[in-house]
Design an enzyme around this catalytic site. Structure first.
Site, PDB file in Angstrom:
ATOM      1  CE  LYS A 274      26.470  17.697 -20.723  1.00  0.00           C
ATOM      2  NZ  LYS A 274      25.039  17.536 -21.026  1.00  0.00           N
ATOM      3  NE  ARG A 348      20.693   7.734 -20.103  1.00  0.00           N
ATOM      4  CZ  ARG A 348      19.676   8.324 -20.709  1.00  0.00           C
ATOM      5  NH1 ARG A 348      18.891   7.646 -21.539  1.00  0.00           N
ATOM      6  NH2 ARG A 348      19.408   9.602 -20.490  1.00  0.00           N
TER       7      ARG A 348
HETATM    8  N1  BES Z   1      24.730  15.387 -16.722  1.00  0.00           N
HETATM    9  C1  BES Z   1      23.748  15.499 -17.747  1.00  0.00           C
HETATM   10  C2  BES Z   1      22.386  15.901 -17.199  1.00  0.00           C
HETATM   11  C3  BES Z   1      22.269  17.263 -16.585  1.00  0.00           C
HETATM   12  C4  BES Z   1      21.775  18.327 -17.302  1.00  0.00           C
HETATM   13  C5  BES Z   1      22.578  17.461 -15.253  1.00  0.00           C
HETATM   14  C6  BES Z   1      21.634  19.557 -16.727  1.00  0.00           C
HETATM   15  C7  BES Z   1      22.450  18.698 -14.660  1.00  0.00           C
HETATM   16  C8  BES Z   1      21.965  19.743 -15.391  1.00  0.00           C
HETATM   17  C9  BES Z   1      23.587  14.163 -18.460  1.00  0.00           C
HETATM   18  O1  BES Z   1      24.717  13.376 -18.534  1.00  0.00           O
HETATM   19  C10 BES Z   1      23.176  14.445 -19.853  1.00  0.00           C
HETATM   20  O2  BES Z   1      23.956  15.010 -20.568  1.00  0.00           O
HETATM   21  N2  BES Z   1      21.967  14.046 -20.207  1.00  0.00           N
HETATM   22  C11 BES Z   1      21.442  14.245 -21.509  1.00  0.00           C
HETATM   23  C12 BES Z   1      20.767  12.973 -21.942  1.00  0.00           C
HETATM   24  C13 BES Z   1      20.347  12.956 -23.372  1.00  0.00           C
HETATM   25  C14 BES Z   1      21.576  12.910 -24.280  1.00  0.00           C
HETATM   26  C15 BES Z   1      19.471  11.758 -23.617  1.00  0.00           C
HETATM   27  C16 BES Z   1      20.439  15.387 -21.450  1.00  0.00           C
HETATM   28  O3  BES Z   1      19.698  15.466 -20.470  1.00  0.00           O
HETATM   29  O4  BES Z   1      20.426  16.193 -22.360  1.00  0.00           O
HETATM   30 MN    MN Z   2      25.931  13.814 -20.250  1.00  0.00          MN
END
Ligand code: BES
Ligand code: MN
Ligand code: ZN
Length: 498
Positions: A274, A348
């Site tokens: 990230k 997931r």
């Molecule tokens: N933990 C994140 C989701 C999240 C984002 C929680 C902002 C709280 C605030 C999750 O693990 C994630 O990174 N999701 C990705 C999924 C994508 C790669 C399909 C996302 O939402 O960008």
């Molecule tokens: Mn994530």
């Protein structure tokens, strides 16, 4: 933790908390709402007018008292004959927040019924929260949360009012635990230390004498047990993963529910790293796990006649030479294979293992997973409304009704079948990412693949509401909020009386 009590006498000490509302049909004329307490409204209104008070929600005005040290007016919004419980909860919470450093306050707010008394107690206790554990030299400068909360009520002698206060106390105690876990930095909250903190909370509630049993699978047991999701996500970290299981099984049990909470103690995104800006908020990626643990403890503390199994798959999603690579294939508990196209879609994967495991319990009345699962949730519903997805409309409707009662904002979202094909993988049973548009729903559809059709299931995506990155409001502080605990509790309570 502040202490709660009831009173109905004259208020002669400490702080007096009163409500203030405005009448939009009468040129925003102010009204003082003092519930069962009598006050000199005329003089106070004249002072409030000079101060420029509006009575809007989240407005807090303090004036010196004559009989008490201080009078605090908390905004109720538009004048009403019957204020919504959530309005009272928020007004009490805003007042309690503004009273950090005070020893005692008496809340005289409009409470025509017991549910209103409960809401005021809950809001005040939830607002009286601080997280100062990690302050060093500045710790002594910090104000302590309001110590004693007295609720002024004509029902103060009623046993039902005492029960309502006890319930509010339990909600606040465990919501504060959930918030503490979320706010604890990942340097101090690892999968292992998470299980230890929860074990300690279970122990102080009485452990087996409260019908609670904790078990933890370590990385070795997870590997040999076939939990490929938890292992795959956790293998890049020096802090190995865990699967925490808490069972609450009282002698008398009318229902059985399973709760599963996402417990990523820090989400760097793994090899799909990230961006640095904002990554610090990913210490909150274990909010679902904290919420389900808090909920089962609250339910046990209230001795509700239900069986609950809470599962928290815990892992740290890190970058290393051993981290899962995009294109790696993992095997989820139970045998389904997943091609990990994006290691940042890790929630997931750990949830899938735990969801399959949780369904080994026979005749579940429902399984609810709680997760900070997608950024798409925040895009769709903002930072204060969580999403509910389901395979059972009736179960979802009952949950949404419970949410309305608890004062937590949850909104139904669909699981459109046509999006499922985007999760097909050319090499494995499914891929961990699919169509980008509707990403929250795609994540829900991924989880649905691991749910037995006969098990009533809810997926709660709390990505935005779990963690408040802006200003405090109502009873909600900055940082971990504790969202989902109150609705899980209410759903369980409703399931035994309706
Ligand atoms: N933990 C994140 C989701 C999240 C984002 C929680 C902002 C709280 C605030 C999750 O693990 C994630 O990174 N999701 C990705 C999924 C994508 C790669 C399909 C996302 O939402 O960008
Ligand atoms: Mn994530
Ligand atoms: Zn995550």
């Amino acid at each position: 933790m502040s202490s709660l009590k009831l009173t109905d006498g004259a208020v002669t000490d400490g702080v007096l908390v009163l409500g203030l509302s405005f009448n939009p049909n009468k040129g925003s004329a102010l009204s003082i709402e003092s519930g069962s307490a009598t006050v000199d409204a005329k003089t106070l209104l004249a002072q409030l007018k000079e101060l420029g008070a509006t009575g809007k929600s989240d407005e807090v005005i303090k004036i010196p008292g004559t009989r008490t040290k201080l009078i605090l007016f908390t905004g109720l919004g538009a004048t009403s004959k019957e204020y919504a419980h959530e309005t009272l909860r928020r007004a009490a919470g805003a007042a309690a927040r503004a009273l950090a450093g005070s020893s005692e306050a008496t809340f005289a707010l409009p409470a025509p019924d017991l549910a209103s008394v409960a809401a005021i107690a809950e809001g005040a206790a939830l607002g009286a929260y601080a997280f100062d554990e990690f302050r060093g030299s500045t710790k002594s400068d910090r104000k302590l949360p309001l110590a004693t909360i007295a609720i002024h009520s004509k029902f103060s002698k009623k046993v039902e009012a005492k029960h309502a206060l006890k319930r509010a106390q339990v909600i606040a105690q465990y919501t504060h635990l959930v918030r503490d876990l979320i706010n604890t930095p990942p340097s101090h909250l690892t999968p292992d230390s998470f299980t230890k903190k929860i074990s300690a909370a279970v122990k102080s509630l009485g452990g087996t004498s409260s019908s609670l049993k904790v078990s933890v699978l370590n990385e070795k047991q997870l590997k040999s047990g076939g939990f490929g999701g938890i292992i795959g996500v956790g293998q890049g970290s020096a802090n190995p993963p865990r699967l925490l299981h808490i069972k609450y099984s009282p002698k008398k049990s009318l229902r059985t529910f399973a709760f599963v909470g996402k417990g990523i103690t820090f989400d760097t995104g793994g090899l799909a790293l990230k961006p640095a800006a904002g990554m610090e908020a990913m210490k909150s990626d274990m909010s679902g796990a904290a919420a389900v643990c808090g909920a089962i403890l609250a339910i046990a503390s209230l001795k509700l006649p239900v069986t609950i199994e809470a599962w928290a798959p815990l892992a740290e999603n890190m970058v290393s030479d051993n981290a899962t690579r995009p294109s790696d294939v993992i095997t989820i508990y139970g045998g389904k294979t997943v091609e990990v196209l994006n290691p940042d879609a890790e929630g997931r994967l750990v949830l899938a293992d735990a969801i399959v495991k949780a369904q080994e319990t026979k005749s579940l009345d429902g399984l609810i997973d709680v997760a900070t699962l997608t950024g798409a949730q925040v895009v769709a519903l903002g930072t204060r409304t969580s999403a509910v997805m389901t395979n059972n409309e009736d179960f979802s409707a009952r949950f949404i009704a419970a949410a309305r009662e608890s004062g937590e904002a949850f909104w139904p979202m669909p699981l459109p079948q046509e999006l499922r094909a985007s999760l097909d993988s050319p090499v494995a049973d499914l891929a961990n990412i699919g169509e980008r548009m509707g990403g929250m729903l795609v994540a829900g559809l991924f989880l649905k693949d691991f749910i037995k059709p006969e098990v009533p299931w809810l997926h709660l995506d709390i990505a935005g509401p779990a963690y408040n990155e802006s200003a405090p409001h109502g009873y909600t502080p900055v940082g971990g909020t504790g969202v989902a605990l109150r609705t899980l509790l209410r759903l369980v309570e409703n399931s035994i009386i309706r």
